[in-house]
Every structure is written in C-alpha cells, then in structure tokens.
Design a protein around this motif. Structure first.
Motif, PDB file in Angstrom:
ATOM      1  N   LEU A  56       0.813  -1.213   0.000  1.00  0.00           N
ATOM      2  CA  LEU A  56       0.000   0.000   0.000  1.00  0.00           C
ATOM      3  C   LEU A  56       0.847   1.264   0.000  1.00  0.00           C
ATOM      4  N   ILE A 102       0.150   2.786  -6.901  1.00  0.00           N
ATOM      5  CA  ILE A 102      -1.118   2.194  -6.464  1.00  0.00           C
ATOM      6  C   ILE A 102      -2.053   3.286  -5.955  1.00  0.00           C
ATOM      7  N   LYS A 103      -1.504   4.200  -5.168  1.00  0.00           N
ATOM      8  CA  LYS A 103      -2.322   5.308  -4.670  1.00  0.00           C
ATOM      9  C   LYS A 103      -2.810   6.183  -5.825  1.00  0.00           C
ATOM     10  N   SER A 133      -3.336   5.284  -8.910  1.00  0.00           N
ATOM     11  CA  SER A 133      -4.361   4.554  -9.661  1.00  0.00           C
ATOM     12  C   SER A 133      -5.699   4.595  -8.945  1.00  0.00           C
ATOM     13  N   ILE A 134      -5.668   4.431  -7.623  1.00  0.00           N
ATOM     14  CA  ILE A 134      -6.914   4.436  -6.842  1.00  0.00           C
ATOM     15  C   ILE A 134      -7.606   5.794  -6.939  1.00  0.00           C
ATOM     16  N   LEU A 140       2.696  -6.423  -8.808  1.00  0.00           N
ATOM     17  CA  LEU A 140       1.645  -5.512  -8.366  1.00  0.00           C
ATOM     18  C   LEU A 140       1.869  -4.107  -8.918  1.00  0.00           C
ATOM     19  N   ASN A 141       3.134  -3.661  -8.930  1.00  0.00           N
ATOM     20  CA  ASN A 141       3.441  -2.357  -9.527  1.00  0.00           C
ATOM     21  C   ASN A 141       3.122  -2.354 -11.013  1.00  0.00           C
ATOM     22  N   PHE A 199      -0.629  -2.129 -11.610  1.00  0.00           N
ATOM     23  CA  PHE A 199      -1.249  -0.824 -11.407  1.00  0.00           C
ATOM     24  C   PHE A 199      -0.725   0.224 -12.386  1.00  0.00           C
ATOM     25  N   TYR A 256      -8.328  -7.912 -13.569  1.00  0.00           N
ATOM     26  CA  TYR A 256      -7.517  -7.209 -12.584  1.00  0.00           C
ATOM     27  C   TYR A 256      -7.696  -7.783 -11.185  1.00  0.00           C
ATOM     28  N   PHE A 272      -4.747  -9.427  -8.909  1.00  0.00           N
ATOM     29  CA  PHE A 272      -4.503  -8.821  -7.597  1.00  0.00           C
ATOM     30  C   PHE A 272      -4.593  -9.872  -6.493  1.00  0.00           C
ATOM     31  N   THR A 284      -1.444 -11.224  -4.056  1.00  0.00           N
ATOM     32  CA  THR A 284      -1.493 -10.932  -2.617  1.00  0.00           C
ATOM     33  C   THR A 284      -1.855 -12.141  -1.752  1.00  0.00           C
TER      34      THR A 284
END
Length: 681
Positions: free
Chosen positions: A4, A9-10, A12-13, A336-337, A340, A363, A367, A371
């Motif tokens: 996180l 990731i931030k 993209s969110i 994960l990088n 995203f 996706y 994901f 994880t």
C-alpha cells in the motif's frame, strides 16, 4: 501492508475514484477546466515548496491526490459522447438523409440479425455534409444479406438512427446500457437493400489485421477442424469468441473455466515465457538484452492486435510489457506495480474500460493471486516437485477464485464448485495448447499444415472440451440463481481487503478492520433479506401471452396462460434471482385480483364484466377484448388502464388515444415495459 506504500497504487486508486465521479456527476465545462487549471498551478507551487523541505510535506500530498482525482473527472468528462461536439448524438441526425459509416468489427450474430460495430464519419443533410464521429450498432437482417460485409468497408446508409431497446421486464440484461459502456449510443436496423457499399475501403492498420485474421481463420477451416474445435482455437489463439456455441460456452462457465476462452494475462504470460525461451540466444550478443526486450514487446503487441485489442488482452500485454522490461534488465519487478501501472495508463487512455466485466475480473484475479496465493502456498511445503507443482496450481486457483467470486456472483449469479478440478487439469496443458497452436497458425498461414499435426491438435482441443463437458455435467456442484446485489458485492470486497491486511500484518488495528468488514457484510446480507419483504404486483410483458406476478413475503404467485413452461421458466429466471424468489406457485388467471396494494380487474377477449359497486384501481386488458373503453372508464373510474403483450397493436393504439382523451393513465407493456406496483409492508 507493504504494497500500500507504492505511489503508483495510490495514484491509480485516486484516478479511478475520479473517473467514477466524472461519470456520476454533470459539471459545466468551463467550471471543470478552470478548477483543474487552478489546481495544477497550486500543485506546481506545492511541488517547488516540497523540494525545500527535508520531511514529507502534507500539503504537497493533498495537492497531488486532488490533482489526480480531478484528472480522473476530466478524463471521464472528455470521453463521454454527450460532451463531444462532433459526436453524432449532438448533431441533427433526426433530419439526416443519409449517413456514411465505416465498419469496425463483426459481432456475434443472433437469430434475426448480423450485427456490426461501425464508426460514423459523415452525416448528409440535403446537399450539405457534416463531419461526425461516434460508434453505432449496425444490425442487418439475416434474410437480406447478399454479400459479406468486412471490417474497413465504408457504407452509405439511411439516416434511421434509433435507440437500442431496453429490456421490457425487470432484472433482464440491459443491452442498451451495455452498449453505452462500449461508447455505442444508437443503432441502425436495416436490410441489405438499403445499404450502398462505397468503393473505397479504409486502409487502416487494424483493418488490415482484421482481414488478415479472417484469412487465417479461412485457412484453418480448410484443415477440416470441426466447428466446435475451430471455435475454441479462434478463442484461444485469436481472441475471437463469436463462433462458440451457447452449449460450449455454458459448459466452460459451469466448469469454472470460462477465463480460458478470453485471451488475458494467463495466455499472454505463457506466450511471454515461450518467446523468452525462443529468443534466449540473443542474451549472448552485445546489446542483446535490449534487442530481445524490444522484440518481445513488439511480438506481444502484435499478438494483441491479432486478438482484436480486447480490454483483457490490452491490459495483459501492457502489464507484461513492464514485466518483460524488468526480466531482461535483471531487476526484480513487482507484479503488483506492473499491474497498477498498466491500470493507470489504460483507464487514462480509455476510462470506459473500468465498466467492462472482463477487465474487472482480470484485474481482481491478478490482484488476488499476487497478494493471497503466496500466503496460501506457505500453508504446506510439499517435499516432491510434482506435489509442489500441483499445490501451486491449486493455490493459484483458490486465490483467483477468491478475487473474482463476489463479482461473478453479482454478474452471473452462479458458482462452479469444481473450478479447482478444471484448473488443475486444463492449466498444465494450456501452455502446450498455446505453443502448438502458434505453430499450427504459422503453418496454416503458409499452407504447409500437415494433416497429422492438424489431427493431433484437433484431438487435443477435443479432449479438453470433453473434460470440460464432464465437469460441467456434475450439476450438483454448480450453484446457480444466487441472489447477490451491488451492496453485497462491495461489502464482500471490503471484507476480502480487510482479510488481506490482516494476513500480512497481524495487529489489533487490522483485526478490528477485519471484524468491521464482517459486520458490514452481514448487515448487507440482512438488508437484502429485509428488501425481499417488499410487496410487488407486476404485469410482465410477453408477446401473445399474459403473466401476472403477485410477490408477497414468503410467497410468489404467478397467474398465467402459458403453454411452454420451460421457455418461460428461463424468461422468469432473472426476475426470480433479482427478487430472491425460491418457489413459484402457479394459478389460472382470474377475473378479479384483490391484493394488499391494489384491486385489479382483468378483462379478456370475452369482454364480459359484471360489477356491483366495484371500482378497481387497475384495469388489465388482455387478448384484445372488443370493448368500448370510454364507457368502461366512465363506469369504473380506474386509476390506470394496462394493456399487456397479448393484445393487437392496433387495439392498443386506439385504447391509448381514448385513455388520453378521458385523462386516464395508460400503460402498454410493449412500449413502457412491465407494469409494477411496489410498496413497503
């Protein structure tokens, strides 16, 4: 949780949240871009300010996330057809004499039409021509098609743009909304005689690729593959699923292997491994790694274009392009990088991707694998390589299923209990099928495909189809018609996310989050049951028949005059699932229905009704009764007149005029959809 902390990731969110907001609200153009420009200026000032600080600057962080959020809103705004001045919906299409369109893609045919996706290029108004743009759905009646229409062809068609029909019964699949999420706003329903094929064909790259793919399919068909085998080959290798029969498609869905038929990360990952092995000798050349990386990326994108550039394959190739760069540069690349980064780029280029089911499933599956799978794999450490391999496949299947389960229940309302068995058998041989398939395609293209190789490959596809059919035949393990609404779906993903937080960092705070997730999910399940207690009277639309549903707590009664109950069970399937109905009680249609919400008088073809001091709330006309509607309205004073699908259209048209003259509400299910009366108990 460590992942996180990744900036991408931030970003993209916040971008996705902005896009969703942009599609949900309607802002004035000037206000939006003035605000965005002001925010960008503040961001630049905060950036210069943050460079002089030793510690993290909260103000710079707030400006960054606000800017990305606003960028998402602006991206969604710019891509919506209603905000594009040159889009045909904003031009005088109702007065158009003719429209010039270019065929983009051939879609899967239905019983009556051969549909195409097309791009509007010019609108003709008398002697004037107006440049235009925008995708349109072209439906050509099957009985009128005289020659093949191919991708890239330019057509001159009448200006008969109409709205795509919406479902007339509740909880049915809304094809209009589905097409709008593909940026298709209108349709053309034409016969071949109304179409003029223009001599000029658009010479675009995608047109050449589409024609190349059709020629390749033609070459493969000459190898005498059966229809079902050829359809599976087209899906696996070329991304074309139009020719897959409904039976085969349903079998793969019931077996939990439907993801195999959509070219996605699984297929692209296997192809990357094969290409990486084939071009391994380049590692020994000077600058060989750079050359190899370029070749791998180019070949993957060539495959993506050959597969039609569907959202799933574009997402997969974008992500694996970043992974390929990391592999060749000998750097440990975070999947994960990469996931995203590809997500950020794709939704920025086309924000409509986020509405596509395959894109969402793809996706979420990746994901969950990244994880959850490592934690599942550590639960058991097999000593033998074979056991370790199959344990790895099993944990990958479980993790992927956890990631897509809520979304699958929401969209498809079923759960394949034997999904792990399908994946354990099919996934190990998928690499062989893809690798051998590429060889088959190359040889077929050169007209050098040996009959023995074609037979071996066809038998391999046939064995996979038989195995899938066998798994799908275990109907006791296929759980279908599961009610799962949007709030249950969102709360389920909140629970899964809290669970991931907990397994990565076991502390009191994450435990509280997980318990809160359980409470929220249970609350949504309880709320769904409370909603089930909502009363509803409904007159369904069905051509030439009458169907009336009375839905009360713990009881649903269907009044009907149906003959083919099996077919109408299918018609009611979506309603049963949407309303969470388990059992239907069937009865003959009476003359009068008294419910807790309304009294309904039903007038059939006999046109006989005898009432003493009875004023119904609703009068339902069925089977085209020959009545004087004006006299009936004056005598009974109903609140509304309802005509269902069993009536002649000429009668309905006359009744509508009479009701309007008498200032009485009139509802025709064939035009306005099913008639519903709902209330809380």
């Amino acid at each position: 949780m460590q992942f996180l902390n990744f900036t991408i990731i931030k970003l993209s969110i916040f971008l996705i949240l902005g896009i969703i907001t942009g599609f949900s609200i309607d802002l004035p153009t000037n206000l939006l871009f003035i605000f965005f420009a002001s925010l960008f200026l503040i961001f630049c000032i905060s950036f210069l300010r943050a460079r002089r600080k030793i510690f993290d600057d909260i103000f710079f962080g707030i400006c960054t996330w606000s800017l990305i959020f606003t960028l998402g809103i602006a991206t969604a705004y710019l891509h919506q057809p209603k905000n594009q001045p040159q889009h045909y919906i904003n031009l005088q299409t109702a007065e158009a004499d003719a429209i010039q369109i270019r065929v983009i893609e051939i879609l899967k045919p239905n019983l009556y039409n051969q549909p195409y996706s097309a791009e509007v290029e010019t609108i003709f108004l008398g002697k004037n021509s107006i440049p235009a743009k925008g995708k349109v759905l072209l439906n050509i009646s099957k009985d009128s098609i005289q020659q093949d229409i191919k991708s890239g062809m330019k057509l001159l068609v009448p200006g008969k743009l109409t709205n795509i029909a919406e479902p007339l019964n509740p909880y049915r699949f809304n094809y209009r909304k589905f097409m709008q999420k593909q940026k298709v706003e209108k349709q053309l329903q034409l016969r071949k005689t109304e179409i003029q094929i223009l001599p000029h064909t658009e010479k675009r790259l995608l047109t050449h690729i589409s024609n190349f793919r059709e020629q390749l399919i033609l070459n493969l068909s000459e190898a005498k593959f059966s229809k079902d085998k050829l359809a599976i080959m087209q899906a696996l290798l070329l991304g074309q699923r139009q020719d897959i029969s409904k039976e085969i498609y349903d079998e793969y869905a019931a077996a939990g292997a439907i993801h195999i038929l959509a070219v996605s990360g699984l297929h692209v990952g296997i192809i990357l491994l094969i290409l990486n092995w084939l071009f391994a000798p380049l590692n020994y050349l000077k600058n060989g790694l750079v050359l190899k990386t370029i070749i791998l990326i180019l070949l993957m994108w060539a495959f993506a274009m050959l597969a039609g550039l569907s959202p799933s394959v574009v997402r997969a190739v974008t992500m694996f392009s970043f992974i390929a760069i990391g592999m060749q540069m000998r750097r440990k690349t975070s999947v994960l990088n990469s996931l995203f980064i590809s997500l950020f780029i794709l939704v920025l280029v086309n924000p409509y991707f986020i509405f596509q089911v395959g894109f969402q499933l793809s996706y979420l599956a990746v994901f969950a694998i990244v994880t959850i799978q490592p934690k599942l794999f550590k639960l058991w450490q097999p000593k033998f390589k074979t056991a370790k391999y199959f344990w790895s496949l099993f944990t990958v299947s479980i993790a992927a299923q956890i990631g897509v389960l809520p979304l699958s229940l929401f969209y498809f309302h079923q759960f394949p209990g034997l999904f792990f068995l399908s994946n354990l058998v099919v996934l190990p041989v998928l690499g062989l099928i893809l690798g051998l398939g590429i060889l088959v395609i190359l040889l077929a293209l050169l007209n050098l495909l040996p009959a023995i190789l074609a037979e071996i490959y066809g038998n391999l596809i046939g064995l996979m189809n038989k195995f899938i059919a066998w798994v799908a035949g275990k109907e006791d393990f296929v759980f279908s018609d599961i009610h799962f609404n949007i709030w249950q779906n969102l709360s389920a993903y909140l629970l899964i996310f809290c669970f991931i937080l907990l397994i990565y960092r076991k502390n009191f705070r994450n435990l509280v989050f997980f318990l809160c997730g359980i409470v929220i999910f249970q609350s949504n399940m309880l709320y769904s049951k409370i909603q089930r207690s909502t009363l509803e009277n409904i007159v369904f639309h069905k051509p030439r028949k009458t169907m009336i549903g009375i839905d009360e707590p713990k009881n649903f009664t269907l009044y009907h005059n149906l003959e083919d109950r099996l077919q109408d069970e299918i018609r009611l399937k979506d309603y049963k699932t949407g309303r969470n109905i388990n059992k239907i009680e069937e009865k003959i249609i009476p003359d009068i229905l008294n419910t807790s919400m309304a009294s309904i008088l039903i007038v059939d073809s006999s046109a006989v009704y005898k009432l003493n001091d009875f004023n119904p709330d609703v009068v339902l006309l069925r089977d085209s009764p020959k009545i004087n509607l004006e006299r009936l309205i004056k005598a009974l004073k109903p609140k509304i007149i309802v005509a269902d699908g069993s009536n002649y259209h000429s009668y309905v048209s006359r009744w509508a005029k009479t009701a309007k003259k008498q200032k009485t509400r009139f509802h025709h299910t064939g035009k306005n959809g099913a008639f519903r009366i709902s209330t809380e108990p």
